[in-house]
Design a protein around this motif. Structure first.
Motif, PDB file in Angstrom:
ATOM      1  N   SER A  92     -10.224  -4.609   0.698  1.00 21.57           N
ATOM      2  CA  SER A  92      -9.902  -3.374  -0.091  1.00 21.57           C
ATOM      3  C   SER A  92      -9.349  -2.390   0.835  1.00 21.57           C
ATOM      4  CB  SER A  92     -11.162  -2.934  -0.878  1.00 21.57           C
ATOM      5  OG  SER A  92     -12.068  -2.270   0.260  1.00 21.57           O
ATOM      6  N   LEU A  93      -9.552  -2.343   2.182  1.00 19.09           N
ATOM      7  CA  LEU A  93      -8.859  -1.583   3.100  1.00 19.09           C
ATOM      8  C   LEU A  93      -7.587  -1.894   3.440  1.00 19.09           C
ATOM      9  CD1 LEU A  93     -12.090  -0.794   5.338  1.00 19.09           C
ATOM     10  CD2 LEU A  93     -11.130   0.797   3.774  1.00 19.09           C
ATOM     11  N   THR A  94      -7.416  -3.233   3.364  1.00 13.67           N
ATOM     12  CA  THR A  94      -5.906  -3.608   3.694  1.00 13.67           C
ATOM     13  C   THR A  94      -5.039  -4.034   2.673  1.00 13.67           C
ATOM     14  OG1 THR A  94      -6.951  -6.011   3.897  1.00 13.67           O
ATOM     15  CG2 THR A  94      -6.732  -4.892   5.874  1.00 13.67           C
ATOM     16  N   GLY A  95      -5.391  -4.999   1.799  1.00  6.20           N
ATOM     17  CA  GLY A  95      -4.596  -5.368   0.743  1.00  6.20           C
ATOM     18  C   GLY A  95      -4.561  -4.449  -0.498  1.00  6.20           C
ATOM     19  N   ALA A  96      -5.419  -3.534  -0.588  1.00  7.74           N
ATOM     20  CA  ALA A  96      -5.420  -2.291  -1.684  1.00  7.74           C
ATOM     21  C   ALA A  96      -5.101  -0.942  -1.165  1.00  7.74           C
ATOM     22  CB  ALA A  96      -6.533  -2.372  -2.589  1.00  7.74           C
ATOM     23  N   THR A  97      -5.996  -0.417  -0.356  1.00  9.83           N
ATOM     24  CA  THR A  97      -5.607   0.811   0.028  1.00  9.83           C
ATOM     25  C   THR A  97      -4.560   1.128   1.088  1.00  9.83           C
ATOM     26  OG1 THR A  97      -8.154   1.360  -0.278  1.00  9.83           O
ATOM     27  CG2 THR A  97      -6.810   2.903   0.872  1.00  9.83           C
ATOM     28  N   GLY A  98      -4.786   0.419   2.155  1.00 13.50           N
ATOM     29  CA  GLY A  98      -3.958   0.460   3.119  1.00 13.50           C
ATOM     30  C   GLY A  98      -2.412   0.126   2.755  1.00 13.50           C
ATOM     31  N   ASN A  99      -2.279  -1.089   2.066  1.00  9.16           N
ATOM     32  CA  ASN A  99      -1.021  -1.564   1.559  1.00  9.16           C
ATOM     33  C   ASN A  99      -0.331  -0.428   0.797  1.00  9.16           C
ATOM     34  OD1 ASN A  99       1.105  -3.010   0.624  1.00  9.16           O
ATOM     35  ND2 ASN A  99      -0.120  -3.981  -1.108  1.00  9.16           N
ATOM     36  N   GLN A 100      -1.026   0.129  -0.305  1.00  8.61           N
ATOM     37  CA  GLN A 100      -0.424   0.986  -1.354  1.00  8.61           C
ATOM     38  C   GLN A 100      -0.102   2.309  -0.696  1.00  8.61           C
ATOM     39  OE1 GLN A 100      -1.377   0.138  -5.614  1.00  8.61           O
ATOM     40  NE2 GLN A 100      -3.112   0.078  -4.668  1.00  8.61           N
ATOM     41  N   VAL A 101      -1.315   2.827   0.233  1.00  5.43           N
ATOM     42  CA  VAL A 101      -1.018   4.201   0.643  1.00  5.43           C
ATOM     43  C   VAL A 101       0.135   4.200   1.526  1.00  5.43           C
ATOM     44  CG1 VAL A 101      -2.127   6.061   2.074  1.00  5.43           C
ATOM     45  CG2 VAL A 101      -3.381   4.930   0.405  1.00  5.43           C
ATOM     46  N   PHE A 102       0.373   3.299   2.627  1.00  3.37           N
ATOM     47  CA  PHE A 102       1.487   3.397   3.634  1.00  3.37           C
ATOM     48  C   PHE A 102       2.548   3.092   2.742  1.00  3.37           C
ATOM     49  CE2 PHE A 102      -2.143   2.758   6.654  1.00  3.37           C
ATOM     50  CZ  PHE A 102      -1.894   3.757   7.455  1.00  3.37           C
ATOM     51  N   TYR A 103       2.449   2.189   1.874  1.00  2.00           N
ATOM     52  CA  TYR A 103       4.002   1.962   1.056  1.00  2.00           C
ATOM     53  C   TYR A 103       4.548   3.126   0.381  1.00  2.00           C
ATOM     54  CZ  TYR A 103       7.490  -0.466  -1.622  1.00  2.00           C
ATOM     55  OH  TYR A 103       8.722  -0.680  -2.340  1.00  2.00           O
ATOM     56  N   TYR A 104       3.673   3.836  -0.203  1.00  2.13           N
ATOM     57  CA  TYR A 104       4.164   5.001  -0.872  1.00  2.13           C
ATOM     58  C   TYR A 104       4.544   6.353  -0.137  1.00  2.13           C
ATOM     59  CZ  TYR A 104       2.811   2.729  -5.366  1.00  2.13           C
ATOM     60  OH  TYR A 104       2.964   1.806  -6.380  1.00  2.13           O
ATOM     61  N   VAL A 105       3.849   6.186   1.322  1.00  5.37           N
ATOM     62  CA  VAL A 105       4.182   7.426   1.867  1.00  5.37           C
ATOM     63  C   VAL A 105       5.497   7.089   2.626  1.00  5.37           C
ATOM     64  CG1 VAL A 105       3.676   8.318   4.225  1.00  5.37           C
ATOM     65  CG2 VAL A 105       1.820   8.005   2.259  1.00  5.37           C
ATOM     66  N   GLY A 106       5.710   5.770   3.103  1.00  6.35           N
ATOM     67  CA  GLY A 106       6.859   5.288   3.649  1.00  6.35           C
ATOM     68  C   GLY A 106       8.076   5.299   2.726  1.00  6.35           C
ATOM     69  N   LEU A 107       7.917   5.078   1.377  1.00  3.21           N
ATOM     70  CA  LEU A 107       8.927   5.348   0.347  1.00  3.21           C
ATOM     71  C   LEU A 107       9.401   6.764   0.185  1.00  3.21           C
ATOM     72  CD1 LEU A 107      10.503   3.729  -1.743  1.00  3.21           C
ATOM     73  CD2 LEU A 107       8.624   4.133  -3.399  1.00  3.21           C
ATOM     74  N   LYS A 108       8.571   7.488   0.198  1.00  2.00           N
ATOM     75  CA  LYS A 108       8.610   8.900   0.111  1.00  2.00           C
ATOM     76  C   LYS A 108       9.620   9.517   1.450  1.00  2.00           C
ATOM     77  CE  LYS A 108       6.596  13.493   0.377  1.00  2.00           C
ATOM     78  NZ  LYS A 108       4.995  14.212   0.512  1.00  2.00           N
ATOM     79  N   TYR A 109       9.525   8.895   2.492  1.00  2.00           N
ATOM     80  CA  TYR A 109      10.118   9.349   3.684  1.00  2.00           C
ATOM     81  C   TYR A 109      11.348   8.460   4.179  1.00  2.00           C
ATOM     82  CZ  TYR A 109       6.651  12.784   4.695  1.00  2.00           C
ATOM     83  OH  TYR A 109       5.700  13.579   4.672  1.00  2.00           O
ATOM     84  N   SER A 110      11.836   7.333   3.117  1.00  2.00           N
ATOM     85  CA  SER A 110      12.754   6.619   3.371  1.00  2.00           C
ATOM     86  C   SER A 110      13.729   6.366   2.121  1.00  2.00           C
ATOM     87  CB  SER A 110      12.096   5.188   3.879  1.00  2.00           C
ATOM     88  OG  SER A 110      11.567   4.528   3.119  1.00  2.00           O
ATOM     89  N   SER A 111      13.644   5.216   1.784  1.00  2.00           N
ATOM     90  CA  SER A 111      14.498   5.122   0.441  1.00  2.00           C
ATOM     91  C   SER A 111      14.227   3.665  -0.138  1.00  2.00           C
ATOM     92  CB  SER A 111      16.091   5.016   0.802  1.00  2.00           C
ATOM     93  OG  SER A 111      16.260   3.960   1.541  1.00  2.00           O
ATOM     94  N   PRO A 112      14.471   3.586  -1.256  1.00  2.00           N
ATOM     95  CA  PRO A 112      13.873   2.400  -1.939  1.00  2.00           C
ATOM     96  C   PRO A 112      14.641   0.855  -1.335  1.00  2.00           C
ATOM     97  CG  PRO A 112      14.418   3.963  -3.979  1.00  2.00           C
ATOM     98  CD  PRO A 112      14.879   4.681  -2.420  1.00  2.00           C
ATOM     99  N   THR A 113      15.820   1.182  -0.876  1.00  2.00           N
ATOM    100  CA  THR A 113      16.525   0.241  -0.267  1.00  2.00           C
ATOM    101  C   THR A 113      16.152  -0.219   0.921  1.00  2.00           C
ATOM    102  OG1 THR A 113      18.734   0.843  -0.906  1.00  2.00           O
ATOM    103  CG2 THR A 113      18.849  -0.651   0.756  1.00  2.00           C
TER     104      THR A 113
END
Length: 212
Positions: A21-42
């Motif tokens: 849960s910490l890796t595949g669900a929480t860590g994966n999604q939280v870091f992905y959406y924060v990274g998407l916010k500060y980068s771009s979809p590409t």
């Protein structure tokens, strides 16, 4: 389906599901959406390609995979990992000339707002966004490795998935409450794009868990 034949849930199994849960669900999604916010979809799409290489390296580290570098399959694995990671890094961190493909006849106000906001995320923020996306892929890869062990020791995938998503719901809820102080605005689904995005994210995540 698993009510009668599932094994007993022991503390080690519960701990491994917690790690899932910490890796595949929480860590994966939280870091992905924060990274998407500060980068771009590409960049987000490009760095997702790091996932197979990260999974291979972690499986190798935990002795779930062998290389055999002197063999043709082993050399292909190493070469594929290098090309995969190198290509993702090059596309993410190298900023060359912009290729003008012409103006689109489709004008979506939300997309224009996102594109206007992404211009301010260049430089340091863009690099941090890429790093967050890499961490997301590594967390997802760690989930594959841990989940493989859970499946071998606890062959009840629906039960383990239900427990994992329940734990991840609590974890993500705690993070959201701790970060978003204006909870009324942050949790509002009045905007159609927020509602569609939430439904899409939930359905995609459940599909990934089902077929993984």
């Amino acid at each position: 389906f698993e009510r009668k034949g599932r094994p007993k849930i022991t503390k080690p199994i519960l701990f491994q599901i917690l790690l899932c849960s910490l890796t595949g669900a929480t860590g994966n999604q939280v870091f992905y959406y924060v990274g998407l916010k500060y980068s771009s979809p590409t960049i987000a799409c490009a760095l997702t390609n790091v996932l197979p290489a990260a999974t291979f390296l972690l499986a190798l580290l935990f002795r779930q995979e062998s290389v055999g570098i002197r063999t043709t399959p082993g050399a292909a694995k190493v070469m594929g990992t290098v090309v995969c990671v190198g290509g993702a890094m090059l596309l993410s961190f190298y900023h060359g000339q912009t290729i003008n493909l012409g103006e689109s006849g489709i004008h979506w106000k939300y997309a224009e707002m996102m594109r206007g906001g992404s211009s301010s995320s260049q430089g340091g923020s863009a690099i941090w966004g890429s790093l967050y996306l890499i961490i997301s892929s590594v967390a997802w890869a760690a989930w594959f490795v841990i989940q493989a062990r859970v499946n071998s020791q606890f062959p009840a995938p629906y039960t383990s998935t239900a427990i994992m998503t329940f734990m991840a719901t609590i974890q993500c809820g705690a993070i959201a409450v701790g970060i978003e102080h204006n909870t009324a605005a942050a949790w509002s689904l009045k905007s159609p794009i927020r509602l569609v995005g939430a439904l899409y994210a939930v359905s995609l995540f459940l599909l990934q868990l089902t077929f993984s």
